[in-house]
Every structure is written in structure tokens, then in C-alpha cells.
Design a protein around this motif. Structure first.
Motif, PDB file in Angstrom:
ATOM      1  N   ALA A  58     -56.897 -10.630  79.380  1.00  0.00           N
ATOM      2  CA  ALA A  58     -56.428 -11.405  78.234  1.00  0.00           C
ATOM      3  C   ALA A  58     -55.867 -10.485  77.153  1.00  0.00           C
ATOM      4  O   ALA A  58     -54.834 -10.784  76.541  1.00  0.00           O
ATOM      5  CB  ALA A  58     -57.573 -12.245  77.675  1.00  0.00           C
ATOM      6  N   ALA A  59     -56.530  -9.361  76.916  1.00  0.00           N
ATOM      7  CA  ALA A  59     -56.070  -8.426  75.890  1.00  0.00           C
ATOM      8  C   ALA A  59     -54.710  -7.838  76.255  1.00  0.00           C
ATOM      9  O   ALA A  59     -53.828  -7.695  75.396  1.00  0.00           O
ATOM     10  CB  ALA A  59     -57.094  -7.314  75.708  1.00  0.00           C
ATOM     11  N   VAL A 105     -66.513 -11.149  83.753  1.00  0.00           N
ATOM     12  CA  VAL A 105     -66.232 -11.490  82.354  1.00  0.00           C
ATOM     13  C   VAL A 105     -65.451 -10.363  81.677  1.00  0.00           C
ATOM     14  O   VAL A 105     -64.479 -10.597  80.944  1.00  0.00           O
ATOM     15  CB  VAL A 105     -67.539 -11.773  81.588  1.00  0.00           C
ATOM     16  CG1 VAL A 105     -67.261 -11.929  80.095  1.00  0.00           C
ATOM     17  CG2 VAL A 105     -68.219 -13.022  82.136  1.00  0.00           C
ATOM     18  N   VAL A 106     -65.870  -9.118  81.935  1.00  0.00           N
ATOM     19  CA  VAL A 106     -65.180  -7.960  81.361  1.00  0.00           C
ATOM     20  C   VAL A 106     -63.733  -7.901  81.863  1.00  0.00           C
ATOM     21  O   VAL A 106     -62.800  -7.657  81.097  1.00  0.00           O
ATOM     22  CB  VAL A 106     -65.922  -6.652  81.707  1.00  0.00           C
ATOM     23  CG1 VAL A 106     -65.084  -5.433  81.347  1.00  0.00           C
ATOM     24  CG2 VAL A 106     -67.253  -6.601  80.974  1.00  0.00           C
ATOM     25  N   GLY A 107     -63.554  -8.129  83.158  1.00  0.00           N
ATOM     26  CA  GLY A 107     -62.207  -8.117  83.724  1.00  0.00           C
ATOM     27  C   GLY A 107     -61.312  -9.156  83.089  1.00  0.00           C
ATOM     28  O   GLY A 107     -60.144  -8.884  82.768  1.00  0.00           O
ATOM     29  N   ALA A 108     -61.852 -10.350  82.884  1.00  0.00           N
ATOM     30  CA  ALA A 108     -61.068 -11.419  82.257  1.00  0.00           C
ATOM     31  C   ALA A 108     -60.702 -11.051  80.820  1.00  0.00           C
ATOM     32  O   ALA A 108     -59.588 -11.340  80.359  1.00  0.00           O
ATOM     33  CB  ALA A 108     -61.859 -12.726  82.283  1.00  0.00           C
ATOM     34  N   LEU A 130     -71.687  -3.691  85.529  1.00  0.00           N
ATOM     35  CA  LEU A 130     -71.062  -4.007  84.248  1.00  0.00           C
ATOM     36  C   LEU A 130     -70.498  -2.732  83.604  1.00  0.00           C
ATOM     37  O   LEU A 130     -69.373  -2.725  83.093  1.00  0.00           O
ATOM     38  CB  LEU A 130     -72.077  -4.656  83.312  1.00  0.00           C
ATOM     39  CG  LEU A 130     -71.595  -4.941  81.884  1.00  0.00           C
ATOM     40  CD1 LEU A 130     -70.346  -5.809  81.888  1.00  0.00           C
ATOM     41  CD2 LEU A 130     -72.702  -5.590  81.069  1.00  0.00           C
ATOM     42  N   HIS A 131     -71.275  -1.670  83.645  1.00  0.00           N
ATOM     43  CA  HIS A 131     -70.860  -0.378  83.092  1.00  0.00           C
ATOM     44  C   HIS A 131     -69.598   0.122  83.792  1.00  0.00           C
ATOM     45  O   HIS A 131     -68.638   0.565  83.144  1.00  0.00           O
ATOM     46  CB  HIS A 131     -72.013   0.610  83.281  1.00  0.00           C
ATOM     47  CG  HIS A 131     -71.909   1.848  82.462  1.00  0.00           C
ATOM     48  ND1 HIS A 131     -72.968   2.720  82.301  1.00  0.00           N
ATOM     49  CD2 HIS A 131     -70.882   2.393  81.773  1.00  0.00           C
ATOM     50  CE1 HIS A 131     -72.585   3.726  81.534  1.00  0.00           C
ATOM     51  NE2 HIS A 131     -71.323   3.565  81.209  1.00  0.00           N
ATOM     52  N   LEU A 132     -69.596   0.027  85.111  1.00  0.00           N
ATOM     53  CA  LEU A 132     -68.442   0.484  85.890  1.00  0.00           C
ATOM     54  C   LEU A 132     -67.204  -0.329  85.552  1.00  0.00           C
ATOM     55  O   LEU A 132     -66.104   0.220  85.376  1.00  0.00           O
ATOM     56  CB  LEU A 132     -68.750   0.386  87.380  1.00  0.00           C
ATOM     57  CG  LEU A 132     -67.651   0.875  88.332  1.00  0.00           C
ATOM     58  CD1 LEU A 132     -67.403   2.365  88.139  1.00  0.00           C
ATOM     59  CD2 LEU A 132     -68.053   0.594  89.785  1.00  0.00           C
ATOM     60  N   ALA A 133     -67.362  -1.640  85.458  1.00  0.00           N
ATOM     61  CA  ALA A 133     -66.223  -2.503  85.133  1.00  0.00           C
ATOM     62  C   ALA A 133     -65.678  -2.177  83.743  1.00  0.00           C
ATOM     63  O   ALA A 133     -64.462  -2.067  83.548  1.00  0.00           O
ATOM     64  CB  ALA A 133     -66.638  -3.970  85.202  1.00  0.00           C
ATOM     65  N   ALA A 134     -66.566  -2.006  82.775  1.00  0.00           N
ATOM     66  CA  ALA A 134     -66.128  -1.722  81.409  1.00  0.00           C
ATOM     67  C   ALA A 134     -65.357  -0.406  81.346  1.00  0.00           C
ATOM     68  O   ALA A 134     -64.295  -0.325  80.721  1.00  0.00           O
ATOM     69  CB  ALA A 134     -67.335  -1.685  80.475  1.00  0.00           C
ATOM     70  N   ASN A 135     -65.877   0.632  81.993  1.00  0.00           N
ATOM     71  CA  ASN A 135     -65.228   1.945  81.902  1.00  0.00           C
ATOM     72  C   ASN A 135     -63.972   2.042  82.767  1.00  0.00           C
ATOM     73  O   ASN A 135     -62.936   2.542  82.325  1.00  0.00           O
ATOM     74  CB  ASN A 135     -66.217   3.038  82.304  1.00  0.00           C
ATOM     75  CG  ASN A 135     -67.252   3.307  81.230  1.00  0.00           C
ATOM     76  OD1 ASN A 135     -67.584   2.422  80.436  1.00  0.00           O
ATOM     77  ND2 ASN A 135     -67.793   4.507  81.197  1.00  0.00           N
ATOM     78  N   ASP A 136     -64.060   1.586  84.011  1.00  0.00           N
ATOM     79  CA  ASP A 136     -62.904   1.676  84.896  1.00  0.00           C
ATOM     80  C   ASP A 136     -61.769   0.773  84.434  1.00  0.00           C
ATOM     81  O   ASP A 136     -60.606   1.195  84.350  1.00  0.00           O
ATOM     82  CB  ASP A 136     -63.300   1.306  86.325  1.00  0.00           C
ATOM     83  CG  ASP A 136     -63.667   2.528  87.158  1.00  0.00           C
ATOM     84  OD1 ASP A 136     -63.630   3.653  86.624  1.00  0.00           O
ATOM     85  OD2 ASP A 136     -64.004   2.359  88.355  1.00  0.00           O
ATOM     86  N   LEU A 137     -62.088  -0.474  84.153  1.00  0.00           N
ATOM     87  CA  LEU A 137     -61.040  -1.398  83.717  1.00  0.00           C
ATOM     88  C   LEU A 137     -60.514  -1.020  82.338  1.00  0.00           C
ATOM     89  O   LEU A 137     -59.332  -1.216  82.044  1.00  0.00           O
ATOM     90  CB  LEU A 137     -61.565  -2.835  83.715  1.00  0.00           C
ATOM     91  CG  LEU A 137     -61.942  -3.391  85.093  1.00  0.00           C
ATOM     92  CD1 LEU A 137     -62.478  -4.807  84.974  1.00  0.00           C
ATOM     93  CD2 LEU A 137     -60.749  -3.350  86.044  1.00  0.00           C
ATOM     94  N   GLY A 138     -61.380  -0.441  81.508  1.00  0.00           N
ATOM     95  CA  GLY A 138     -60.922   0.044  80.215  1.00  0.00           C
ATOM     96  C   GLY A 138     -59.926   1.178  80.369  1.00  0.00           C
ATOM     97  O   GLY A 138     -58.912   1.244  79.663  1.00  0.00           O
ATOM     98  N   THR A 139     -60.205   2.070  81.310  1.00  0.00           N
ATOM     99  CA  THR A 139     -59.301   3.187  81.572  1.00  0.00           C
ATOM    100  C   THR A 139     -57.961   2.695  82.102  1.00  0.00           C
ATOM    101  O   THR A 139     -56.892   3.125  81.642  1.00  0.00           O
ATOM    102  CB  THR A 139     -59.937   4.152  82.591  1.00  0.00           C
ATOM    103  OG1 THR A 139     -61.118   4.720  82.014  1.00  0.00           O
ATOM    104  CG2 THR A 139     -58.976   5.262  82.985  1.00  0.00           C
ATOM    105  N   SER A 195     -56.678  -0.276  81.751  1.00  0.00           N
ATOM    106  CA  SER A 195     -56.003  -1.053  80.707  1.00  0.00           C
ATOM    107  C   SER A 195     -55.362  -0.135  79.678  1.00  0.00           C
ATOM    108  O   SER A 195     -54.258  -0.389  79.195  1.00  0.00           O
ATOM    109  CB  SER A 195     -57.003  -1.995  80.024  1.00  0.00           C
ATOM    110  OG  SER A 195     -57.519  -2.937  80.943  1.00  0.00           O
ATOM    111  N   ALA A 196     -56.057   0.956  79.337  1.00  0.00           N
ATOM    112  CA  ALA A 196     -55.507   1.918  78.381  1.00  0.00           C
ATOM    113  C   ALA A 196     -54.248   2.564  78.936  1.00  0.00           C
ATOM    114  O   ALA A 196     -53.256   2.756  78.217  1.00  0.00           O
ATOM    115  CB  ALA A 196     -56.555   2.984  78.050  1.00  0.00           C
ATOM    116  N   ALA A 197     -54.287   2.915  80.209  1.00  0.00           N
ATOM    117  CA  ALA A 197     -53.107   3.514  80.841  1.00  0.00           C
ATOM    118  C   ALA A 197     -51.942   2.529  80.842  1.00  0.00           C
ATOM    119  O   ALA A 197     -50.791   2.893  80.530  1.00  0.00           O
ATOM    120  CB  ALA A 197     -53.454   3.959  82.253  1.00  0.00           C
TER     121      ALA A 197
END
Length: 234
Positions: free
Chosen positions: A86-87, A79-82, A213-222, A224-226
Motif C-alpha cells: 500500500a505504501a 499484514v506487513v506485506g500488505a 514477522l521480523h523477516l517480513a518486516a526487514n526483507d520487505l522493507g529492504t 521496498s526501499a530499493a
């Protein structure tokens, strides 16, 4: 509820440690010490908890619950990845993902952050401390709801220094009043995140669920930010 003095001292010691570690200890460490210091702290907490009689099931590390943890955690991570995908696909939203802490980082730096720093220095340490060791310690000295609330508040306070660092690096909230409001909002948000992670831990019976979930949020957030930063910089 009958709690021994040893239980009370253990719970109080954990509260003091977790209230000070990320905001007072880590900022004074060299950057290269972040991962080894947090991994060492993880091992020490687990060793002490086990020596005090905390079971693997209480810690969320019962091998029999791994399948359930993988199912709940994997679904949540998807869900976090999706959401991140989308963002990134919406030009108006994309700039909100940019973060100066990773914008401009080369592939080696990103790989080190995503494959080492976040999984071991952040996710492993925080999940073991806040969703593994702390809950059973607090439940021995506090009613259930107060124990949950105390853990959530601690997880919120844990993010004061990182929030201040992020605001400074991104040139945000220079005004003291706005900065205070931003920190309060971030801490409230992370306290709420703890409640979600704790629910996943309880529902699945495994620390693996919130960890994924924590790993997905932080890794994918990083990542995505890059990506957002590079698109904006073109």
C-alpha cells in the motif's frame, strides 16, 4: 523468588553481551564477518542455554509448536506485506521508504542482503538471543514484568549504532540535538517492537512466529526501499 548465583551470573552476562554486541562489537568487524559472527554467537548462546538446563519449549523451539508459530507468524507477515504494498502504491508516501543503504544496490547485493544477511545474520541471531535465550534467563532472577521491561530496553539499545549509521548515510539529523532525538525515538520504537514480538512468541508458543514477522518486516522493507529509491531516481 530464589535465584542461584549461577543464574544471576548467566543473566548478567547476557545483559552485558547484548548491551554491547551490536553497538560496540559489530561496528568494529569487517562487513563480511557480520553473518558468520552472528551465526556463531547464536550457536554458542543456544549451546550454553541448553547446557544450563533451559528446555526447548522455554527457548521457543519446541517442534510441537511449529504449526502454531507458522500460523501466527504467517498471518502477521501477510499484514506487513500488505502495508508495504500500500505504501509503495501511494506516490506521496513512497519517498519515505527510500534508504541510501540499499538505493543503487544491484540485484546480487540485494539478494545477498535479503536471502543471507537479514535471515541469518539479523533475524536468526536476534530472535534466538532476545526472544529465545534471554527471557527465561531474566525470569529466573527478576519478576515477570521487570524481566519483560529489561529485555525490551536491551532491544532498544541494540539499535543505537544501526540508527546512527542510517541517519548518517541518509544525510539526516546532522544537528546533535535532533540526532539524539531521532536515536531516542528509534530505540523507543524498537523496544515497543520487542513487546509485540515477545507477545507473539508467548501466544504461539514458538520462536517461529516473531521470526517470520521480523523477516517480513526487514526483507520487505529492504525491497521496498530499493524500489522506492529507483522510482525516485528516474
Amino acid at each position: 523468588m530464589s535465584a542461584s548465583r549461577a543464574d544471576a551470573r548467566w543473566a548478567a552476562g547476557l545483559v552485558v553481551l547484548l548491551a554491547s554486541w551490536n553497538d560496540l562489537v559489530v561496528p568494529r568487524l569487517p562487513a563480511r564477518a557480520y553473518v558468520p559472527a552472528n551465526v556463531t554467537a547464536t550457536a554458542v548462546l543456544l549451546a550454553v542455554a541448553r547446557a544450563r538446563g533451559t528446555s526447548w519449549a522455554e527457548l521457543g523451539l519446541d517442534p510441537g509448536a511449529l504449526r502454531s508459530g507458522a500460523r501466527w507468524g504467517g498471518g502477521s507477515a501477510a499484514v506487513v506485506g500488505a502495508a508495504y504494498a500500500a505504501a509503495l502504491a501511494v506516490p506521496a508516501v513512497r519517498p519515505l521508504l527510500a534508504d541510501a543503504r540499499v538505493t543503487g544496490a544491484d540485484r546480487r547485493e540485494l539478494a545477498a542482503r535479503v536471502l543471507l544477511r537479514i535471515p541469518t545474520g539479523t533475524v536468526l541471531w536476534e530472535e534466538v538471543a532476545f526472544r529465545g535465550v534471554l527471557p527465561p534467563a531474566l525470569r529466573r532472577v527478576l519478576p515477570r514484568r521487570r524481566a519483560i521491561g529489561a529485555a525490551a530496553a536491551l532491544f532498544g539499545l541494540w539499535h543505537v549504532a544501526p540508527t546512527l549509521q542510517g541517519l548518517a548515510l541518509n544525510g539526516l539529523a546532522a544537528d546533535p540535538v535532533r540526532r539524539t532525538g531521532a536515536v531516542a525515538a528509534a530505540c523507543s520504537g524498537t523496544a515497543a517492537v520487542h513487546l509485540l514480538f515477545a507477545w507473539l512468541r508467548t501466544r504461539s508458543g514458538s520462536l517461529l512466529a516473531p521470526a517470520l514477522l521480523h523477516l517480513a518486516a526487514n526483507d520487505l522493507g529492504t525491497l521496498s526501499a530499493a524500489a522506492a529509491g529507483r522510482v525516485r531516481g528516474r
